[in-house]
Design an enzyme around this catalytic site. Structure first.
Site, PDB file in Angstrom:
ATOM      1  N   ARG A 142      -9.582 -11.302  -4.811  1.00  0.00           N
ATOM      2  CA  ARG A 142      -9.323  -9.898  -5.160  1.00  0.00           C
ATOM      3  C   ARG A 142      -9.289  -9.657  -6.663  1.00  0.00           C
ATOM      4  O   ARG A 142      -9.354  -8.519  -7.115  1.00  0.00           O
ATOM      5  CB  ARG A 142      -8.003  -9.439  -4.554  1.00  0.00           C
ATOM      6  CG  ARG A 142      -8.036  -9.288  -3.056  1.00  0.00           C
ATOM      7  CD  ARG A 142      -6.747  -8.646  -2.568  1.00  0.00           C
ATOM      8  NE  ARG A 142      -6.571  -8.800  -1.152  1.00  0.00           N
ATOM      9  CZ  ARG A 142      -7.009  -7.927  -0.237  1.00  0.00           C
ATOM     10  NH1 ARG A 142      -7.631  -6.844  -0.607  1.00  0.00           N
ATOM     11  NH2 ARG A 142      -6.807  -8.156   1.037  1.00  0.00           N
ATOM     12  N   ASN A 197     -11.521   3.989  -5.414  1.00  0.00           N
ATOM     13  CA  ASN A 197     -10.849   2.842  -4.823  1.00  0.00           C
ATOM     14  C   ASN A 197     -11.711   2.392  -3.650  1.00  0.00           C
ATOM     15  O   ASN A 197     -11.510   2.825  -2.519  1.00  0.00           O
ATOM     16  CB  ASN A 197      -9.437   3.170  -4.367  1.00  0.00           C
ATOM     17  CG  ASN A 197      -8.670   1.928  -3.960  1.00  0.00           C
ATOM     18  OD1 ASN A 197      -9.263   0.923  -3.594  1.00  0.00           O
ATOM     19  ND2 ASN A 197      -7.361   2.009  -4.009  1.00  0.00           N
ATOM     20  N   TYR A 239       0.790  -1.229   0.000  1.00  0.00           N
ATOM     21  CA  TYR A 239       0.000   0.000   0.000  1.00  0.00           C
ATOM     22  C   TYR A 239       0.824   1.282   0.000  1.00  0.00           C
ATOM     23  O   TYR A 239       0.254   2.366   0.006  1.00  0.00           O
ATOM     24  CB  TYR A 239      -0.973  -0.015   1.180  1.00  0.00           C
ATOM     25  CG  TYR A 239      -1.940  -1.165   1.092  1.00  0.00           C
ATOM     26  CD1 TYR A 239      -2.990  -1.138   0.180  1.00  0.00           C
ATOM     27  CD2 TYR A 239      -1.802  -2.295   1.889  1.00  0.00           C
ATOM     28  CE1 TYR A 239      -3.876  -2.197   0.078  1.00  0.00           C
ATOM     29  CE2 TYR A 239      -2.680  -3.361   1.788  1.00  0.00           C
ATOM     30  CZ  TYR A 239      -3.721  -3.306   0.876  1.00  0.00           C
ATOM     31  OH  TYR A 239      -4.593  -4.362   0.773  1.00  0.00           O
ATOM     32  N   HIS A 290      -6.297   0.874  -7.819  1.00  0.00           N
ATOM     33  CA  HIS A 290      -5.850   0.099  -6.656  1.00  0.00           C
ATOM     34  C   HIS A 290      -4.358   0.303  -6.466  1.00  0.00           C
ATOM     35  O   HIS A 290      -3.594   0.272  -7.445  1.00  0.00           O
ATOM     36  CB  HIS A 290      -6.142  -1.395  -6.852  1.00  0.00           C
ATOM     37  CG  HIS A 290      -7.586  -1.662  -7.075  1.00  0.00           C
ATOM     38  ND1 HIS A 290      -8.492  -1.681  -6.043  1.00  0.00           N
ATOM     39  CD2 HIS A 290      -8.285  -1.871  -8.208  1.00  0.00           C
ATOM     40  CE1 HIS A 290      -9.700  -1.904  -6.546  1.00  0.00           C
ATOM     41  NE2 HIS A 290      -9.601  -2.019  -7.855  1.00  0.00           N
ATOM     42  N   LEU A 291      -3.945   0.497  -5.239  1.00  0.00           N
ATOM     43  CA  LEU A 291      -2.523   0.673  -4.934  1.00  0.00           C
ATOM     44  C   LEU A 291      -1.731  -0.592  -5.224  1.00  0.00           C
ATOM     45  O   LEU A 291      -0.640  -0.542  -5.781  1.00  0.00           O
ATOM     46  CB  LEU A 291      -2.350   1.073  -3.463  1.00  0.00           C
ATOM     47  CG  LEU A 291      -2.870   2.462  -3.094  1.00  0.00           C
ATOM     48  CD1 LEU A 291      -3.031   2.582  -1.583  1.00  0.00           C
ATOM     49  CD2 LEU A 291      -1.950   3.533  -3.633  1.00  0.00           C
ATOM     50  N   SER A 292      -2.279  -1.736  -4.835  1.00  0.00           N
ATOM     51  CA  SER A 292      -1.591  -3.018  -5.037  1.00  0.00           C
ATOM     52  C   SER A 292      -2.059  -3.662  -6.338  1.00  0.00           C
ATOM     53  O   SER A 292      -3.084  -3.271  -6.905  1.00  0.00           O
ATOM     54  CB  SER A 292      -1.847  -3.963  -3.858  1.00  0.00           C
ATOM     55  OG  SER A 292      -3.204  -4.351  -3.814  1.00  0.00           O
ATOM     56  N   HIS A 325     -14.783  -5.991  -4.695  1.00  0.00           N
ATOM     57  CA  HIS A 325     -14.895  -7.386  -5.078  1.00  0.00           C
ATOM     58  C   HIS A 325     -16.270  -8.000  -4.848  1.00  0.00           C
ATOM     59  O   HIS A 325     -16.531  -9.101  -5.325  1.00  0.00           O
ATOM     60  CB  HIS A 325     -13.822  -8.189  -4.346  1.00  0.00           C
ATOM     61  CG  HIS A 325     -12.494  -7.502  -4.389  1.00  0.00           C
ATOM     62  ND1 HIS A 325     -11.804  -7.324  -5.568  1.00  0.00           N
ATOM     63  CD2 HIS A 325     -11.764  -6.890  -3.425  1.00  0.00           C
ATOM     64  CE1 HIS A 325     -10.680  -6.661  -5.316  1.00  0.00           C
ATOM     65  NE2 HIS A 325     -10.640  -6.379  -4.029  1.00  0.00           N
TER      66      HIS A 325
END
Length: 146
Positions: free
Chosen positions: A112, A75, A24, A101-103, A81
């Site tokens: 996910r 986000n 993150y 999304h950060l990741s 999901h």
């Protein structure tokens, strides 16, 4: 040009700095918003921000968005999901939106990889950390200009 952008962050973003920095980015939400605001300023966008840990409130933010924004960067966190309520509220909002999304959600847990909002969004940016918001804003700016 339409240039008002609302960035809406979902669940657990208020404790972003306490989450795994490898996934993150290690920033707090206020630090992330300062960074995003700078990206937006560089692109000539007027930025506003919201965050909530309450799914119904996220829906209400989407309901109000058309009166305050021309486009959205979203986000929703884990709600991405499975929240069909958020999906329906995004559909009702009718604004161009970018999912971010950060990741890299595709490389994480199987659950996910699925997004219930993706087909309502003009684009998706995932796995680029805080800098992914610049990419998201660039995509949205193109949408707003067309």
């Amino acid at each position: 040009m339409r240039n008002r952008v609302e960035v809406i962050h979902g669940v657990n973003f208020d404790v972003l700095e306490r989450r795994d920095p490898a996934l993150y980015g290690g920033l707090s939400l206020p630090e992330l918003e300062v960074k995003i605001h700078g990206f937006g300023r560089d692109l000539g966008l007027e930025m506003t921000f919201s965050q909530t840990n309450h799914e119904g409130e996220f829906c209400e933010l989407l309901h109000r968005a058309p009166s305050m924004a021309d486009g959205l960067v979203l986000n929703p966190g884990a709600w991405t999901h499975y929240s069909y309520a958020i999906r329906d509220a995004l559909d009702v909002a009718g604004l161009p939106a970018i999912e971010v999304h950060l990741s890299e959600i595709e490389d994480r847990e199987d659950w996910r990889a699925h997004s219930v909002i993706r087909d309502l969004c003009a684009g998706v940016v995932s796995g680029k950390g805080p800098d992914g918001y610049r990419d998201a804003l660039e995509l949205l700016r193109k949408e707003l200009a067309s």
